[in-house]
Design an enzyme around this catalytic site. Structure first.
Site, short mmCIF file in Angstrom:
data_model
loop_
_atom_site.label_atom_id
_atom_site.label_comp_id
_atom_site.label_asym_id
_atom_site.label_seq_id
_atom_site.Cartn_x
_atom_site.Cartn_y
_atom_site.Cartn_z
N ARG A 1 0.34 -1.49 -0.08
CA ARG A 1 -0.38 0.04 -0.04
C ARG A 1 0.85 1.54 0.41
NH1 ARG A 1 -5.19 -0.12 4.16
NH2 ARG A 1 -2.89 0.83 5.35
N THR B 1 -1.97 7.55 -0.13
CA THR B 1 -2.79 6.93 -1.09
C THR B 1 -3.54 5.96 -0.26
OG1 THR B 1 -2.08 5.69 -2.83
CG2 THR B 1 -1.43 8.69 -3.60
N ASP C 1 0.36 -3.54 12.07
CA ASP C 1 0.38 -4.08 11.05
C ASP C 1 0.92 -5.47 11.44
OD1 ASP C 1 2.16 -4.25 8.62
OD2 ASP C 1 2.31 -1.98 8.75
N ASP D 1 4.44 -6.62 9.63
CA ASP D 1 5.81 -6.64 10.22
C ASP D 1 5.49 -7.32 11.55
OD1 ASP D 1 6.74 -4.29 9.65
OD2 ASP D 1 6.00 -2.95 9.79
#
Ligand code: PRP
Ligand code: URA
Length: 209
Positions: free
Chosen positions: A104, A108, A200, A203
């Protein structure tokens, strides 16, 4: 309209709670994700067709059941989707694996493609796309569109946690694709992260932060 399946089995909910906790480390996070993927794989394959075959047990001959129909392909969205592959392959060891690399854009929040390698006969297979997080739905929608461009017409999406926004986007753009989730969370925050979510996923799986 595609069907949303929320697989809220107590074992899955319990394991997901441990994954959500911020103090859960990478090793436990990874192992729990594989375990949940296996349990969800059990549900996602529930309607596979069966055929009768003659076999012989040590006692007598009988007619027994065997899975028939399309073979499976698992297609993780890199990176985090990789964390669900081994769980499904424990159930279906002969499943082929394709890879779609998307990240991603941090501003944006739109996905950017960087890799695509799929089994040669992917269009003949039942394809399970895996990604723990369904946030805006952009990554899942793009991955599914890439599979459809290659002729796939039997696709299921398997995620862990989904936001209402992502679910709605997949259902609008790909009404033929059923969605399997362990939980539907509240919303997205200003960074398009799922709230409450689990942070995340990439991660946490790979220990990159
Ligand atoms: C995360 C996640 C999904 C995507 C979900 O990947 O694993 O692929 O974001 O967000 P979306 O529904 O808004 O598209 P990320 O881009 O962080 O890449 P990574 O897996 O390599 O960390
Ligand atoms: N990607 C993640 O890993 N987590 C989120 O909450 C949203 C996107």
């Amino acid at each position: 309209m595609s069907t949303l399946h929320v697989i809220d089995h107590p074992m899955i909910q319990h394991k997901l709670t441990i994954m959500r906790k911020k103090e859960t480390g990478s090793k436990d996070f990874r192992e729990l994700l594989q375990e949940i993927a296996l349990l969800m794989g059990y549900e996602i394959t529930r309607d596979l067709p069966l055929e009768d075959i003659p076999i012989e047990t040590p006692i007598c001959k009988m007619t027994a059941k065997r899975i028939t129909g399309r073979k499976l392909a698992v297609v993780p969205i890199l990176r985090a989707g990789l964390g669900m592959v081994d769980g499904i392959r424990t159930l279906v060891p002969v499943a082929k694996v394709g890879h779609i690399g998307l990240y991603r854009n941090e501003e944006t929040h739109e996905p950017v493609v960087y890799y695509c390698k799929l089994p040669e006969d992917v269009q003949k297979r039942l394809v399970i796309v895996t990604d723990p997080m369904l946030a805006t739905g952009g990554s899942a929608c793009d991955a599914i569109a890439m599979l459809k461009e290659r002729g796939c017409n039997n696709i299921r999406l398997m995620c862990l946690v989904g936001a209402p926004e992502g679910i709605a986007r997949v259902q609008k753009e790909h009404p033929d694709v059923d969605i399997y989730l362990a939980a539907v969370d509240e919303r997205l925050n200003e960074n398009a992260y799922i709230v409450p979510g689990l942070g995340d996923a990439g991660d946490r799986i790979f220990g990159t932060k």
